[in-house]
Write a protein that holds these residues in place. Sequence first.
Motif, PDB file in Angstrom:
ATOM      1  N   ALA A 117      16.766   3.646  -4.842  1.00  0.00           N
ATOM      2  CA  ALA A 117      18.138   3.980  -4.487  1.00  0.00           C
ATOM      3  C   ALA A 117      18.247   5.050  -3.412  1.00  0.00           C
ATOM      4  O   ALA A 117      19.256   5.140  -2.727  1.00  0.00           O
ATOM      5  CB  ALA A 117      18.901   4.423  -5.735  1.00  0.00           C
ATOM      6  N   ASP A 118      17.219   5.879  -3.234  1.00  0.00           N
ATOM      7  CA  ASP A 118      17.281   6.940  -2.228  1.00  0.00           C
ATOM      8  C   ASP A 118      16.788   6.483  -0.871  1.00  0.00           C
ATOM      9  O   ASP A 118      16.708   7.276   0.065  1.00  0.00           O
ATOM     10  CB  ASP A 118      16.444   8.143  -2.689  1.00  0.00           C
ATOM     11  N   GLY A 119      16.439   5.203  -0.733  1.00  0.00           N
ATOM     12  CA  GLY A 119      15.908   4.698   0.525  1.00  0.00           C
ATOM     13  C   GLY A 119      14.400   4.631   0.556  1.00  0.00           C
ATOM     14  O   GLY A 119      13.831   4.147   1.534  1.00  0.00           O
ATOM     15  N   SER A 120      13.734   5.101  -0.498  1.00  0.00           N
ATOM     16  CA  SER A 120      12.279   4.997  -0.577  1.00  0.00           C
ATOM     17  C   SER A 120      11.886   3.563  -0.947  1.00  0.00           C
ATOM     18  O   SER A 120      12.726   2.757  -1.352  1.00  0.00           O
ATOM     19  CB  SER A 120      11.725   5.966  -1.624  1.00  0.00           C
ATOM     20  N   LEU A 121      10.591   3.279  -0.812  1.00  0.00           N
ATOM     21  CA  LEU A 121      10.064   1.968  -1.170  1.00  0.00           C
ATOM     22  C   LEU A 121       8.876   2.150  -2.096  1.00  0.00           C
ATOM     23  O   LEU A 121       8.044   3.033  -1.893  1.00  0.00           O
ATOM     24  CB  LEU A 121       9.612   1.221   0.092  1.00  0.00           C
ATOM     25  N   ALA A 122       8.795   1.305  -3.127  1.00  0.00           N
ATOM     26  CA  ALA A 122       7.658   1.320  -4.042  1.00  0.00           C
ATOM     27  C   ALA A 122       6.990  -0.049  -4.030  1.00  0.00           C
ATOM     28  O   ALA A 122       7.646  -1.066  -4.255  1.00  0.00           O
ATOM     29  CB  ALA A 122       8.101   1.672  -5.458  1.00  0.00           C
ATOM     30  N   ALA A 123       5.695  -0.069  -3.720  1.00  0.00           N
ATOM     31  CA  ALA A 123       4.892  -1.289  -3.858  1.00  0.00           C
ATOM     32  C   ALA A 123       4.121  -1.143  -5.168  1.00  0.00           C
ATOM     33  O   ALA A 123       3.321  -0.222  -5.324  1.00  0.00           O
ATOM     34  CB  ALA A 123       3.941  -1.448  -2.679  1.00  0.00           C
ATOM     35  N   ILE A 124       4.381  -2.036  -6.119  1.00  0.00           N
ATOM     36  CA  ILE A 124       3.876  -1.898  -7.491  1.00  0.00           C
ATOM     37  C   ILE A 124       2.762  -2.905  -7.717  1.00  0.00           C
ATOM     38  O   ILE A 124       2.969  -4.115  -7.560  1.00  0.00           O
ATOM     39  CB  ILE A 124       5.015  -2.106  -8.503  1.00  0.00           C
ATOM     40  N   ASN A 125       1.598  -2.408  -8.096  1.00  0.00           N
ATOM     41  CA  ASN A 125       0.435  -3.263  -8.290  1.00  0.00           C
ATOM     42  C   ASN A 125       0.469  -3.934  -9.661  1.00  0.00           C
ATOM     43  O   ASN A 125       1.362  -3.682 -10.481  1.00  0.00           O
ATOM     44  CB  ASN A 125      -0.850  -2.442  -8.108  1.00  0.00           C
ATOM     45  N   THR A 126      -0.541  -4.736  -9.926  1.00  0.00           N
ATOM     46  CA  THR A 126      -0.645  -5.513 -11.161  1.00  0.00           C
ATOM     47  C   THR A 126      -0.600  -4.647 -12.418  1.00  0.00           C
ATOM     48  O   THR A 126      -1.087  -3.517 -12.428  1.00  0.00           O
ATOM     49  CB  THR A 126      -1.968  -6.317 -11.150  1.00  0.00           C
ATOM     50  N   ASP A 127       0.023  -5.180 -13.473  1.00  0.00           N
ATOM     51  CA  ASP A 127       0.016  -4.574 -14.810  1.00  0.00           C
ATOM     52  C   ASP A 127       0.393  -3.091 -14.766  1.00  0.00           C
ATOM     53  O   ASP A 127      -0.344  -2.233 -15.243  1.00  0.00           O
ATOM     54  CB  ASP A 127      -1.371  -4.756 -15.441  1.00  0.00           C
ATOM     55  N   THR A 128       1.557  -2.810 -14.206  1.00  0.00           N
ATOM     56  CA  THR A 128       2.014  -1.431 -14.004  1.00  0.00           C
ATOM     57  C   THR A 128       3.393  -1.246 -14.621  1.00  0.00           C
ATOM     58  O   THR A 128       4.222  -2.156 -14.580  1.00  0.00           O
ATOM     59  CB  THR A 128       2.078  -1.110 -12.495  1.00  0.00           C
ATOM     60  N   ARG A 145       1.310   3.460 -16.585  1.00  0.00           N
ATOM     61  CA  ARG A 145       0.002   2.847 -16.351  1.00  0.00           C
ATOM     62  C   ARG A 145       0.061   2.073 -15.036  1.00  0.00           C
ATOM     63  O   ARG A 145       1.137   1.752 -14.526  1.00  0.00           O
ATOM     64  CB  ARG A 145      -0.396   1.913 -17.494  1.00  0.00           C
ATOM     65  N   GLY A 146      -1.132   1.792 -14.478  1.00  0.00           N
ATOM     66  CA  GLY A 146      -1.193   0.973 -13.280  1.00  0.00           C
ATOM     67  C   GLY A 146      -1.266   1.773 -11.993  1.00  0.00           C
ATOM     68  O   GLY A 146      -1.789   2.897 -11.966  1.00  0.00           O
ATOM     69  N   GLU A 147      -0.704   1.206 -10.935  1.00  0.00           N
ATOM     70  CA  GLU A 147      -0.847   1.773  -9.593  1.00  0.00           C
ATOM     71  C   GLU A 147       0.384   1.462  -8.757  1.00  0.00           C
ATOM     72  O   GLU A 147       0.915   0.345  -8.788  1.00  0.00           O
ATOM     73  CB  GLU A 147      -2.091   1.174  -8.921  1.00  0.00           C
ATOM     74  N   VAL A 148       0.833   2.458  -7.988  1.00  0.00           N
ATOM     75  CA  VAL A 148       1.995   2.283  -7.117  1.00  0.00           C
ATOM     76  C   VAL A 148       1.749   3.002  -5.800  1.00  0.00           C
ATOM     77  O   VAL A 148       1.187   4.097  -5.772  1.00  0.00           O
ATOM     78  CB  VAL A 148       3.289   2.848  -7.757  1.00  0.00           C
ATOM     79  N   TRP A 149       2.184   2.371  -4.716  1.00  0.00           N
ATOM     80  CA  TRP A 149       2.208   3.026  -3.406  1.00  0.00           C
ATOM     81  C   TRP A 149       3.666   3.297  -3.053  1.00  0.00           C
ATOM     82  O   TRP A 149       4.517   2.414  -3.154  1.00  0.00           O
ATOM     83  CB  TRP A 149       1.578   2.129  -2.349  1.00  0.00           C
ATOM     84  N   PHE A 150       3.950   4.545  -2.672  1.00  0.00           N
ATOM     85  CA  PHE A 150       5.317   4.957  -2.358  1.00  0.00           C
ATOM     86  C   PHE A 150       5.445   5.292  -0.872  1.00  0.00           C
ATOM     87  O   PHE A 150       4.590   5.990  -0.312  1.00  0.00           O
ATOM     88  CB  PHE A 150       5.706   6.209  -3.152  1.00  0.00           C
ATOM     89  N   GLN A 151       6.511   4.812  -0.269  1.00  0.00           N
ATOM     90  CA  GLN A 151       6.921   5.269   1.058  1.00  0.00           C
ATOM     91  C   GLN A 151       8.218   6.034   0.832  1.00  0.00           C
ATOM     92  O   GLN A 151       9.260   5.450   0.555  1.00  0.00           O
ATOM     93  CB  GLN A 151       7.133   4.098   2.008  1.00  0.00           C
ATOM     94  N   VAL A 152       8.121   7.357   0.924  1.00  0.00           N
ATOM     95  CA  VAL A 152       9.199   8.225   0.449  1.00  0.00           C
ATOM     96  C   VAL A 152      10.180   8.559   1.560  1.00  0.00           C
ATOM     97  O   VAL A 152       9.782   9.014   2.643  1.00  0.00           O
ATOM     98  CB  VAL A 152       8.608   9.525  -0.144  1.00  0.00           C
TER      99      VAL A 152
END
Length: 318
Positions: A117-128, A145-152
Motif C-alpha cells: 500500500a505504500d508503493g513498495s513491492l514484495a517478491a515472495i518466494n516459495t512456502d512463505t 517463514r520463507g523468503e521475500v525480496w523487498f523494493q522499498v
Amino acid sequence: MTERESAADIEAAAARWVVRADRGDLDPAELDVWLAADTRRQGAYVRAQAAWGLLDRGRVLGGEERAAPPRRRIDRRGLLAGLGAAAAACVAVVVAPRLLSARYGTTLGEIRRVPLADGSLAAINTDTTLEVAMKPRRREVRLDRGEVWFQVAKDADRPFVVESGPVRVRAVGTAFSVRRRDGGCEVLVTEGVVEVWSEGAGEAPRRVTAGERVFASDSAGAARPVLASLEITRELAWREGQIVLDGEAFGAAAQEFNRYNARKIVIADPDLAEQKLVGWFRTNEPESFARAAAASFGARVTVRGDAILVQSVAPLAE
C-alpha cells in the motif's frame, strides 16, 4: 527533460481513477499500466479508495429518513479536487487494519509479486508467510517463514522494518531480501543500505550496503557483512523462477529444488552429493535438473512416486 510528476498531481489522478471505477467505466489493464509507471501511485490509489469509501459510508450513515435540503451543485472538477484533498488528509484513517494490514502466503513452488500500500513491492518466494502493517510512524513486516525480496518506497518519516523472530532489518528506501533459516536470517542487499540486528543480542546494528550479504543469528546478532554481488544475483534468480548454479555442490542444489517441488530429489550416494555443478534451470523442473546432473556424473535417475532417486552406476573419477 520531463518533469517528475508531483505528489499533488498523483493524488488528483488517483481520485479520477476511483471515480471511474465507481461509475463502472474503468479498464483494469489501463489502470495497471498507470500504477506500474510510478511506485507512488499505488499508495495514492489506496488513499483515494479510502476517501471514496468514507464518502459512501457518510451517505449510508446519513440515512434517507429526512429529505435533504437543496444543495449547491458541485462541478466534477470540484468533486475531484475535494476527493484528492480527502485522500491526502486521511492517511490516519487509511492505516486501519482492513486497508493497510494484510497477510500474504505462498504455497510450495509458488512465487508472487505483491504491490504494498505504500508503493513498495514484495517478491515472495516459495512456502512463505508474512504480515504487513502500515502504521503512522513505521512500516512493519513480520516474516514467519520463507523468503521475500523487498523494493522499498522511500519515506524518511516511516522506516520499513522486517521482523523475523528476534532478527530485525530496517530500511527507508532500498532493496533487499530476507530469508528465514534455522537459527536466524540471511539478508542480501541489492540497493541502498539497511541495518540488521537481533533483539536481545546486546550488539549495535550492522550496516549492510548494496552488494553485501550478512547472516543474523537469533541469539548472537549480525555477523560482519561480506561483499558478494555475483552470489546475490544468482541467489535471487528465484524471482524469475530460476535456479542458477556456478560451482555449487549437487547436494546443496538438490535441496534448493526441493524447496519448490513436492517431488523431491534423493541422492543415494554421498560422493555424488559433493560433485560440483554449473548451469541454469527452472525451479519447477526438478526431474530435468536431476537427469542433466546424473548424465554429467555418469549416474542414473529413477522416479518412484514423489522421489527422484539419483544413484551411481560406476565409481566416480578421481
